[in-house]
Design a protein around this motif. Structure first.
Motif, PDB file in Angstrom:
ATOM      1  N   SER A  29     -44.398   9.261 -28.791  1.00  0.00           N
ATOM      2  CA  SER A  29     -44.564  10.516 -28.055  1.00  0.00           C
ATOM      3  C   SER A  29     -46.030  10.770 -27.731  1.00  0.00           C
ATOM      4  CB  SER A  29     -43.997  11.673 -28.875  1.00  0.00           C
ATOM      5  OG  SER A  29     -44.327  12.890 -28.268  1.00  0.00           O
ATOM      6  N   GLY A  39     -40.632  14.275 -24.603  1.00  0.00           N
ATOM      7  CA  GLY A  39     -39.644  15.211 -25.151  1.00  0.00           C
ATOM      8  C   GLY A  39     -38.537  14.490 -25.908  1.00  0.00           C
ATOM      9  N   ASN A  43     -37.806  14.790 -29.937  1.00  0.00           N
ATOM     10  CA  ASN A  43     -36.471  15.180 -30.383  1.00  0.00           C
ATOM     11  C   ASN A  43     -35.954  14.208 -31.442  1.00  0.00           C
ATOM     12  OD1 ASN A  43     -33.912  16.557 -30.334  1.00  0.00           O
ATOM     13  ND2 ASN A  43     -33.149  14.910 -29.035  1.00  0.00           N
ATOM     14  N   TYR A  44     -36.097  12.915 -31.179  1.00  0.00           N
ATOM     15  CA  TYR A  44     -35.611  11.924 -32.144  1.00  0.00           C
ATOM     16  C   TYR A  44     -36.471  11.881 -33.404  1.00  0.00           C
ATOM     17  CZ  TYR A  44     -32.054  10.318 -28.901  1.00  0.00           C
ATOM     18  OH  TYR A  44     -30.963  10.252 -28.074  1.00  0.00           O
ATOM     19  N   GLN A  47     -35.124  14.649 -35.414  1.00  0.00           N
ATOM     20  CA  GLN A  47     -33.801  14.279 -35.920  1.00  0.00           C
ATOM     21  C   GLN A  47     -33.923  13.363 -37.136  1.00  0.00           C
ATOM     22  OE1 GLN A  47     -31.366  11.258 -33.892  1.00  0.00           O
ATOM     23  NE2 GLN A  47     -29.781  12.861 -33.680  1.00  0.00           N
TER      24      GLN A  47
END
Length: 154
Positions: A29, A39, A43-44, A47
């Motif tokens: 990222s 993004g 997000n991962y 997670q």
């Protein structure tokens, strides 16, 4: 007691690989210039962090603990995520996505090895299956982005 040792060892391995994934996604990222990928990677990363926390609760229930937030010894081997470092230095999204695919496949393989012994992990088998499914879905999404990017570059 012997069963708890096996369970804690396997859960620690999964936590390490999830932390490797979190670190890999965060690094990816920071490197990509694509807002869309930035993004997705964030997000991962979040997670994977949440998955590690879920497994830490089960680890504690079996008498183990994991203070590790940044991957593991398997990480040295599996730091295929850190092949991301090479990909990151090139700043090419295609190379980053390729390295992430390798890392996610390693995570799936690790989950599969643990899931091959469902009787050992009976109290958290559904959690492991859910996490494995989510990682598989992430891999599919990463592969889709990668194929799309390769088609654009042809």
């Amino acid at each position: 007691m012997e069963n708890d040792k096996e369970i804690t060892s396997e859960l620690k391995g999964l936590i390490n690989i999830l932390n490797d994934g979190k670190e890999g996604y965060a690094s990816a990222s920071d490197t990509t210039e694509s807002t869309e990928l930035k993004g997705l990677f964030l997000n991962y990363a979040a997670q994977r962090s949440a998955f590690a926390e879920e497994l830490k609760a089960h680890l504690a229930a079996h008498g183990g603990e994991s203070e590790n937030e940044s991957g593991g010894v398997l990480g040295a081997l599996h730091r295929t995520w850190i092949d991301i470092k090479q990909a990151l230095s090139s700043k090419e999204d295609s190379a980053i996505l390729g390295a992430i695919e390798t890392g996610e496949q390693a995570a799936i393989d690790k989950f599969d090895a643990v899931l091959d012994h469902p009787e050992t992990h009976a109290d958290h088998i559904e959690l492991l299956q859910r996490q494995r499914t989510a990682i598989r879905e992430a891999l599919s999404e990463i592969q889709t982005y990668h194929h799309r990017l390769e088609n654009i570059n042809e």
